[in-house]
Motif scaffolding. Structure first.
Motif, PDB file in Angstrom:
ATOM      1  N   SER A 188       0.612  -1.112  -0.030  1.00 12.39           N
ATOM      2  CA  SER A 188      -0.059  -0.204  -0.087  1.00 12.39           C
ATOM      3  C   SER A 188       1.102   0.931  -0.277  1.00 12.39           C
ATOM      4  O   SER A 188       1.743   1.223   0.340  1.00 12.39           O
ATOM      5  N   MET A 189       0.283   2.528  -1.002  1.00 14.43           N
ATOM      6  CA  MET A 189       0.930   3.687  -0.516  1.00 14.43           C
ATOM      7  C   MET A 189       0.066   4.212  -0.106  1.00 14.43           C
ATOM      8  O   MET A 189      -1.231   4.561   0.035  1.00 14.43           O
ATOM      9  N   ALA A 199      -5.720   6.731   0.269  1.00 17.15           N
ATOM     10  CA  ALA A 199      -4.532   5.987   0.274  1.00 17.15           C
ATOM     11  C   ALA A 199      -5.064   4.612  -0.640  1.00 17.15           C
ATOM     12  O   ALA A 199      -5.887   4.352  -1.276  1.00 17.15           O
ATOM     13  N   ILE A 200      -4.154   3.725  -1.106  1.00 14.27           N
ATOM     14  CA  ILE A 200      -4.584   3.094  -2.972  1.00 14.27           C
ATOM     15  C   ILE A 200      -3.292   1.292  -2.430  1.00 14.27           C
ATOM     16  O   ILE A 200      -2.129   1.446  -2.050  1.00 14.27           O
ATOM     17  N   THR A 201      -3.738   0.517  -3.042  1.00 11.78           N
ATOM     18  CA  THR A 201      -3.566  -0.725  -1.908  1.00 11.78           C
ATOM     19  C   THR A 201      -2.270  -0.939  -3.580  1.00 11.78           C
ATOM     20  O   THR A 201      -2.600  -0.385  -4.387  1.00 11.78           O
ATOM     21  N   SER A 202      -1.840  -2.135  -3.612  1.00 12.91           N
ATOM     22  CA  SER A 202      -1.018  -2.690  -4.894  1.00 12.91           C
ATOM     23  C   SER A 202      -2.072  -3.130  -6.156  1.00 12.91           C
ATOM     24  O   SER A 202      -1.330  -2.787  -7.319  1.00 12.91           O
ATOM     25  N   GLY A 251      -4.564  -1.583  -6.633  1.00 15.34           N
ATOM     26  CA  GLY A 251      -5.697   0.139  -6.715  1.00 15.34           C
ATOM     27  C   GLY A 251      -6.949   0.546  -6.121  1.00 15.34           C
ATOM     28  O   GLY A 251      -7.589   1.032  -6.410  1.00 15.34           O
ATOM     29  N   THR A 252      -7.372  -0.051  -5.437  1.00 12.85           N
ATOM     30  CA  THR A 252      -8.510  -0.339  -4.248  1.00 12.85           C
ATOM     31  C   THR A 252      -7.880   1.139  -3.226  1.00 12.85           C
ATOM     32  O   THR A 252      -6.848   1.560  -2.730  1.00 12.85           O
ATOM     33  N   THR A 253      -8.680   2.127  -3.580  1.00 16.64           N
ATOM     34  CA  THR A 253      -8.656   3.589  -3.032  1.00 16.64           C
ATOM     35  C   THR A 253      -9.787   3.594  -1.461  1.00 16.64           C
ATOM     36  O   THR A 253     -10.435   2.753  -1.683  1.00 16.64           O
ATOM     37  N   THR A 254      -8.848   4.580  -0.548  1.00 19.25           N
ATOM     38  CA  THR A 254      -9.374   5.102   0.863  1.00 19.25           C
ATOM     39  C   THR A 254      -9.616   6.414   0.911  1.00 19.25           C
ATOM     40  O   THR A 254      -8.411   6.654   0.779  1.00 19.25           O
ATOM     41  N   TYR A 255     -10.225   6.768   1.502  1.00 14.48           N
ATOM     42  CA  TYR A 255      -9.894   8.557   1.198  1.00 14.48           C
ATOM     43  C   TYR A 255     -10.629   8.673   2.548  1.00 14.48           C
ATOM     44  O   TYR A 255     -11.783   8.111   2.939  1.00 14.48           O
ATOM     45  N   ALA A 256     -10.659   9.939   3.169  1.00 13.81           N
ATOM     46  CA  ALA A 256     -10.931  10.574   4.338  1.00 13.81           C
ATOM     47  C   ALA A 256     -12.349  11.112   4.366  1.00 13.81           C
ATOM     48  O   ALA A 256     -12.460  11.143   3.259  1.00 13.81           O
ATOM     49  N   ASP A 257     -13.310  11.221   5.095  1.00 19.29           N
ATOM     50  CA  ASP A 257     -13.871  11.729   4.566  1.00 19.29           C
ATOM     51  C   ASP A 257     -14.183  13.329   4.076  1.00 19.29           C
ATOM     52  O   ASP A 257     -14.951  13.854   2.991  1.00 19.29           O
TER      53      ASP A 257
END
Length: 119
Positions: A33-34, A50-53, A55-61
């Motif tokens: 992850s990065m 954040a993004i996994t290898s 390509g899955t992404t997460t964001y702060a609200d």
């Protein structure tokens, strides 16, 4: 050793855009992850995206719909496209990466880049 170097920070007016880059170099075998975090004066560091290898992404609200994280695995680089910036986005932005080097695995951080949103 692994190094992360950020670039792209600066001063921008409210409503403007910036693109941050973070390149990882050194004895890298693979990067999992990065991500990007930020720390404003007097506040705790918070995860922005954040993004996994894969390509899955997460964001702060607080940044959903305005910020986009992406990565170029061939270049070991992660990006943060920031649109419609607000004064409350002002902070030092840090990238991090979960890296397996030739000897070990660990979480590495860059030195930070300043983003200031002000008219």
């Amino acid at each position: 050793q692994v190094q992360l170097v950020e670039s792209g920070g600066g001063l921008v007016q409210p409503g403007g855009s910036l693109r941050l880059s973070c390149a990882a170099s050194g004895s890298i075998f693979s990067i999992y992850s990065m991500g990007w975090s930020r720390q404003a004066p007097g506040k705790q560091r918070e995860l922005v995206a954040a993004i996994t290898s894969g390509g899955t992404t997460t964001y702060a609200d607080s940044v959903k719909g305005r910020f986009t994280i992406s990565r170029d695995n061939a270049k070991n680089t992660v990006y943060l496209q920031m649109n419609n910036l607000k004064p409350e986005d002002t902070a030092v932005y840090y990238c991090n990466a979960d890296v397996r080097s030739t000897r070990t695995r660990g979480d590495y951080w860059g030195q930070g880049t300043q983003v200031t949103v002000s008219s």
